[in-house]
Design a protein around this motif. Structure first.
Motif, PDB file in Angstrom:
ATOM      1  N   THR A 169      14.825  -2.552   6.565  1.00 39.94           N
ATOM      2  CA  THR A 169      13.938  -2.937   5.478  1.00 39.94           C
ATOM      3  C   THR A 169      13.390  -1.701   4.785  1.00 39.94           C
ATOM      4  N   VAL A 170      12.875  -1.879   3.586  1.00 38.97           N
ATOM      5  CA  VAL A 170      12.209  -0.791   2.866  1.00 38.97           C
ATOM      6  C   VAL A 170      10.791  -0.671   3.413  1.00 38.97           C
ATOM      7  N   ALA A 171      10.463   0.496   3.941  1.00 38.48           N
ATOM      8  CA  ALA A 171       9.100   0.727   4.421  1.00 38.48           C
ATOM      9  C   ALA A 171       8.165   0.936   3.238  1.00 38.48           C
ATOM     10  N   TRP A 172       8.560   1.834   2.327  1.00 43.06           N
ATOM     11  CA  TRP A 172       7.817   2.035   1.087  1.00 43.06           C
ATOM     12  C   TRP A 172       8.666   2.842   0.123  1.00 43.06           C
ATOM     13  N   ARG A 173       8.237   2.847  -1.128  1.00 46.93           N
ATOM     14  CA  ARG A 173       8.889   3.645  -2.172  1.00 46.93           C
ATOM     15  C   ARG A 173       7.806   4.237  -3.050  1.00 46.93           C
ATOM     16  N   ILE A 174       7.839   5.553  -3.197  1.00 48.40           N
ATOM     17  CA  ILE A 174       6.903   6.255  -4.077  1.00 48.40           C
ATOM     18  C   ILE A 174       7.734   7.117  -5.006  1.00 48.40           C
ATOM     19  N   GLY A 175       7.711   6.774  -6.285  1.00 47.74           N
ATOM     20  CA  GLY A 175       8.537   7.506  -7.238  1.00 47.74           C
ATOM     21  C   GLY A 175      10.007   7.321  -6.913  1.00 47.74           C
ATOM     22  N   ASP A 176      10.723   8.430  -6.751  1.00 47.97           N
ATOM     23  CA  ASP A 176      12.147   8.364  -6.416  1.00 47.97           C
ATOM     24  C   ASP A 176      12.396   8.394  -4.917  1.00 47.97           C
ATOM     25  N   ALA A 177      11.331   8.525  -4.125  1.00 50.83           N
ATOM     26  CA  ALA A 177      11.478   8.641  -2.674  1.00 50.83           C
ATOM     27  C   ALA A 177      11.331   7.264  -2.018  1.00 50.83           C
ATOM     28  N   THR A 178      12.362   6.858  -1.291  1.00 52.47           N
ATOM     29  CA  THR A 178      12.353   5.590  -0.577  1.00 52.47           C
ATOM     30  C   THR A 178      12.544   5.852   0.908  1.00 52.47           C
ATOM     31  N   GLU A 179      11.715   5.245   1.724  1.00 49.42           N
ATOM     32  CA  GLU A 179      11.863   5.350   3.165  1.00 49.42           C
ATOM     33  C   GLU A 179      12.126   3.966   3.740  1.00 49.42           C
ATOM     34  N   TYR A 180      13.040   3.932   4.694  1.00 42.03           N
ATOM     35  CA  TYR A 180      13.460   2.669   5.314  1.00 42.03           C
ATOM     36  C   TYR A 180      12.949   2.598   6.748  1.00 42.03           C
ATOM     37  N   TYR A 213      -3.628   2.475   0.708  1.00 45.88           N
ATOM     38  CA  TYR A 213      -3.315   3.897   0.778  1.00 45.88           C
ATOM     39  C   TYR A 213      -2.145   4.245  -0.146  1.00 45.88           C
ATOM     40  N   LEU A 214      -1.112   3.414  -0.122  1.00 47.44           N
ATOM     41  CA  LEU A 214       0.041   3.673  -0.982  1.00 47.44           C
ATOM     42  C   LEU A 214      -0.348   3.605  -2.454  1.00 47.44           C
ATOM     43  N   ALA A 215      -1.187   2.632  -2.800  1.00 51.49           N
ATOM     44  CA  ALA A 215      -1.647   2.535  -4.187  1.00 51.49           C
ATOM     45  C   ALA A 215      -2.424   3.788  -4.576  1.00 51.49           C
ATOM     46  N   GLY A 216      -3.224   4.323  -3.629  1.00 51.81           N
ATOM     47  CA  GLY A 216      -3.967   5.548  -3.907  1.00 51.81           C
ATOM     48  C   GLY A 216      -3.067   6.743  -4.129  1.00 51.81           C
ATOM     49  N   LEU A 217      -1.968   6.813  -3.382  1.00 50.29           N
ATOM     50  CA  LEU A 217      -1.015   7.902  -3.573  1.00 50.29           C
ATOM     51  C   LEU A 217      -0.349   7.817  -4.941  1.00 50.29           C
ATOM     52  N   VAL A 218       0.087   6.594  -5.295  1.00 56.30           N
ATOM     53  CA  VAL A 218       0.758   6.416  -6.583  1.00 56.30           C
ATOM     54  C   VAL A 218      -0.191   6.698  -7.738  1.00 56.30           C
ATOM     55  N   ALA A 219      -1.458   6.312  -7.580  1.00 53.60           N
ATOM     56  CA  ALA A 219      -2.446   6.522  -8.643  1.00 53.60           C
ATOM     57  C   ALA A 219      -2.959   7.949  -8.700  1.00 53.60           C
ATOM     58  N   GLY A 220      -2.572   8.766  -7.715  1.00 55.30           N
ATOM     59  CA  GLY A 220      -3.025  10.143  -7.698  1.00 55.30           C
ATOM     60  C   GLY A 220      -4.385  10.344  -7.053  1.00 55.30           C
ATOM     61  N   PHE A 221      -4.929   9.308  -6.434  1.00 53.49           N
ATOM     62  CA  PHE A 221      -6.219   9.438  -5.755  1.00 53.49           C
ATOM     63  C   PHE A 221      -6.108  10.382  -4.569  1.00 53.49           C
TER      64      PHE A 221
END
Length: 236
Positions: free
Chosen positions: A23-34, A179-187
């Motif tokens: 499964t996809v653990a998360w995706r931030i920008g072009d980086a995807t971790e499974y 936390y992921l939303a904070g990373l994407v938003a630049g927080f």
């Protein structure tokens, strides 16, 4: 405790050899971790069934006290395959089973067997994780409503023979999304680690390994008897 278990993350999609789900653990920008994921169909929901289906408890949190009213499960094993079995069995024809009933069986034994079924199913997943990941499990980090049950957490540590760590905030899934939303938003910056959440308690194994193995052997026997209960539909 959540009915899904995730193991080692990787940036390469790796199929499971032990009937888990990639499964996809998360995706931030072009980086995807499974991640490899093990899905249980009925985990903590078995407590809801004791409450709503049997009326043994009025509130889910009462199950711990009822389960602790007996010294052990009295030889009772509960396989909550209400809608079949998920990973690593994937048997849609399995059905729920309560095995080992005697005249001495009480509501406490049923509650204890139901709670223990959650730990056994997690242990089945961790076995598959170990084989797929090739790593020793140093500790299990838990979350979800069931994680508040101290007796379940201790039994989980005993059955796995590894420590179980409970965070101060048990709704870790929602916290991780924030936390992921904070990373994407630049927080937060990528080099920061906001996921290092405060721990509430660490449960160390107390049961002898030989006893844990014997209990799991009986669980495996119960699972084998629950499988393929519904007749296979004939091919059209």
């Amino acid at each position: 405790m959540a009915p899904d278990v995730l193991c080692r993350r990787t940036r390469v999609l790796v199929p499971s050899s032990n009937r888990l789900v990639t499964t996809v653990a998360w995706r931030i920008g072009d980086a995807t971790e499974y991640a490899l994921e093990g899905c249980v169909f009925v985990g903590g929901a078995v407590v809801q069934w004791l409450r709503d289906g049997l009326g043994l408890i009025r509130k889910s949190k009462e199950v711990e006290a009822l389960a602790k009213s007996v010294l052990d499960n009295g030889g009772v094993y509960f396989v909550p395959a209400f809608v079949g079995l998920g990973a690593p069995h994937w048997d849609s024809y399995a059905r729920g089973l309560i095995f080992g009933l005697t005249r001495g069986t009480t509501a406490g034994h049923l509650a204890r067997a139901a709670v223990e079924s959650i730990a056994y199913q997690v242990a089945d997943l961790l076995d598959a994780m170990r084989r797929d990941c090739g790593d020793a499990v140093r500790e299990l980090r838990v979350d979800g409503g069931g994680a508040a049950n101290d007796s379940l957490m201790q039994f989980q540590a005993d059955i796995l023979q590894v420590p179980v760590v409970r965070p101060a905030v048990t709704e870790t899934t929602a916290l991780g999304a924030a936390y992921l939303a904070g990373l994407v938003a630049g927080f937060w910056q990528r080099d920061q680690d906001p996921s290092d959440v405060k721990r509430d308690r660490r449960f160390e194994p107390q049961m002898p390994e030989s006893k844990a193995r014997a209990l799991r052997d009986r669980w495996n026997e119960a699972v084998s008897r629950s499988r393929n209960w519904e007749p296979v539909a004939p091919a059209k």
